[in-house]
Design an enzyme around this catalytic site. Structure first.
Site, PDB file in Angstrom:
ATOM      1  N   ASP A  14       8.786  76.870  78.589  1.00 52.22           N
ATOM      2  CA  ASP A  14       9.385  76.294  79.950  1.00 52.22           C
ATOM      3  C   ASP A  14      10.420  76.780  80.371  1.00 52.22           C
ATOM      4  OD1 ASP A  14       8.703  74.546  82.448  1.00 52.22           O
ATOM      5  OD2 ASP A  14      10.284  73.248  81.346  1.00 52.22           O
ATOM      6  N   SER A  15      11.002  76.384  81.677  1.00 46.94           N
ATOM      7  CA  SER A  15      12.195  77.043  82.303  1.00 46.94           C
ATOM      8  C   SER A  15      13.401  76.078  81.660  1.00 46.94           C
ATOM      9  CB  SER A  15      12.440  76.766  83.659  1.00 46.94           C
ATOM     10  OG  SER A  15      11.998  75.498  84.198  1.00 46.94           O
ATOM     11  N   TYR A  46      14.247  77.652  88.028  1.00 50.00           N
ATOM     12  CA  TYR A  46      13.297  79.049  88.558  1.00 50.00           C
ATOM     13  C   TYR A  46      13.490  79.127  89.752  1.00 50.00           C
ATOM     14  CZ  TYR A  46      12.181  80.570  83.967  1.00 50.00           C
ATOM     15  OH  TYR A  46      11.903  81.156  82.514  1.00 50.00           O
ATOM     16  N   GLY A  47      13.439  78.014  90.677  1.00 51.47           N
ATOM     17  CA  GLY A  47      13.303  77.886  92.057  1.00 51.47           C
ATOM     18  C   GLY A  47      14.148  78.730  92.898  1.00 51.47           C
ATOM     19  N   CYS A  78       4.771  75.684  82.640  1.00 47.13           N
ATOM     20  CA  CYS A  78       5.696  75.812  83.998  1.00 47.13           C
ATOM     21  C   CYS A  78       4.707  76.519  85.098  1.00 47.13           C
ATOM     22  CB  CYS A  78       6.751  76.776  83.651  1.00 47.13           C
ATOM     23  SG  CYS A  78       8.079  77.087  85.016  1.00 47.13           S
ATOM     24  N   ASN A  79       4.652  75.644  85.858  1.00 47.08           N
ATOM     25  CA  ASN A  79       3.735  76.120  87.028  1.00 47.08           C
ATOM     26  C   ASN A  79       4.699  77.319  87.818  1.00 47.08           C
ATOM     27  OD1 ASN A  79       1.532  74.018  88.370  1.00 47.08           O
ATOM     28  ND2 ASN A  79       3.296  72.928  87.335  1.00 47.08           N
ATOM     29  N   THR A  80       5.812  77.250  88.104  1.00 49.53           N
ATOM     30  CA  THR A  80       6.340  78.474  88.812  1.00 49.53           C
ATOM     31  C   THR A  80       6.299  79.698  87.781  1.00 49.53           C
ATOM     32  OG1 THR A  80       8.138  76.933  89.627  1.00 49.53           O
ATOM     33  CG2 THR A  80       8.726  79.411  89.435  1.00 49.53           C
ATOM     34  N   CYS A 193       4.887  70.460  88.929  1.00 50.77           N
ATOM     35  CA  CYS A 193       6.124  70.863  87.924  1.00 50.77           C
ATOM     36  C   CYS A 193       5.954  69.909  86.611  1.00 50.77           C
ATOM     37  CB  CYS A 193       7.513  70.714  88.747  1.00 50.77           C
ATOM     38  SG  CYS A 193       8.770  71.134  87.680  1.00 50.77           S
ATOM     39  N   THR A 194       6.042  70.632  85.706  1.00 50.63           N
ATOM     40  CA  THR A 194       6.094  69.881  84.304  1.00 50.63           C
ATOM     41  C   THR A 194       7.092  68.978  84.049  1.00 50.63           C
ATOM     42  OG1 THR A 194       6.657  71.715  83.017  1.00 50.63           O
ATOM     43  CG2 THR A 194       4.312  71.289  83.041  1.00 50.63           C
ATOM     44  N   HIS A 195       8.335  69.103  84.780  1.00 46.19           N
ATOM     45  CA  HIS A 195       9.484  68.141  84.656  1.00 46.19           C
ATOM     46  C   HIS A 195       8.914  66.764  85.434  1.00 46.19           C
ATOM     47  CE1 HIS A 195      11.590  71.701  83.970  1.00 46.19           C
ATOM     48  NE2 HIS A 195      12.557  71.102  83.424  1.00 46.19           N
TER      49      HIS A 195
END
Length: 266
Positions: A14-15, A46-47, A78-80, A193-195
């Protein structure tokens, strides 16, 4: 760290620390495997990245990670990262199995009663063609609002470390998810978003009306379980699970958080 048993570990990427929501579920379903949690904190968030540069970064990181750890599967929590680089990762490393994370638009479309669904994501996930294709494939009968939050991933990282986040700041990020139209109201918000699931209780408390906050963590973990061969009588290796931070220098609060999740920091 060297491999301490004959079973290959599961690598989770993940980020930042959002993938811990997926790790928590995966451990329940894959108890016999060791886990390596990789946080690209040097690249977080990452955004704000330009797409080509971020894709190159992720591919370069995995070249080293696969060489260092030789995992059974890689879970991109992580979706991104996955919506941007998933196809490239599979092409670059054809012998590795990648389990991805994509916005849970299909299950949301199947569950909604009002037909009003919102997708709460990072700006990167919102603008990705992958996300639009999911809507086109599975949710054409719904009104889907894409809400790209600039700040929620950072807020979630701070929140899980114990910092106080002002209700007004959170509400400013989630308010666009709530739509009233022709007597109907949004009834599902996809946490893309996994956050974000770390703050789900805050979201529920602040929401103007009750909605189903759709957390994909369990579904991702189930897919990982399907991809990891089940070995009879295998047991989890002692004292194995660990976290890798690309900065090489996570702060004290982050180290303590990792220990709370049963992870040593490499």
């Amino acid at each position: 760290m060297s491999q301490k048993n004959e079973l290959k570990p599961v690598l989770m990427f993940d980020s930042g620390i959002g993938g811990l929501t997926v790790l928590r579920e995966a451990r329940v379903l894959i108890p016999e495997r060791g886990f390596i949690y990789v946080a690209d904190d040097a690249g977080f968030p990452y955004g704000g990245w330009e797409e080509a540069a971020l894709k190159q970064r992720i591919l370069s990181l995995f070249e080293k990670l696969l060489d260092d750890h030789d995992p059974e599967v890689c879970v991109i929590a992580c979706n991104t990262a996955f919506t941007l680089a998933g196809a490239d990762l599979r092409e670059a490393f054809p012998h590795m199995t990648f389990v991805g994370t994509v916005p849970a638009i299909k299950p949301a479309a199947e569950r909604t009663r009002s037909g009003l669904v919102s997708v709460l994501a990072t700006p990167g996930t919102v603008k990705r063609a992958y996300t639009r294709d999911l809507i086109q494939s599975f949710a054409t009968q719904c009104h889907v609002r894409l809400v790209g939050s600039e700040n929620l991933a950072r807020m979630a990282e701070a929140y899980i470390r114990g910092e106080t986040i002002a209700d007004e700041a959170v509400m400013a990020e989630i308010a666009p998810c709530f739509i009233e139209k022709d007597g109907r109201k949004t009834d599902i918000v996809v946490l893309a978003c996994t956050h974000y699931p770390f703050m789900a209780n805050v979201f529920r408390r602040l929401a103007p009306w009750p909605v189903d906050w759709l957390d994909p963590a369990e579904a991702i973990a189930r897919q990982a379980r399907r991809k990891v061969p089940l070995v009879e009588e295998a047991e989890h290796p002692d004292n194995y699970d660990f976290a890798v931070f690309t900065s090489g220098n996570p702060d004290f609060a982050t180290r303590r958080l990792m220990q709370g999740f049963g992870l040593d920091v490499a």
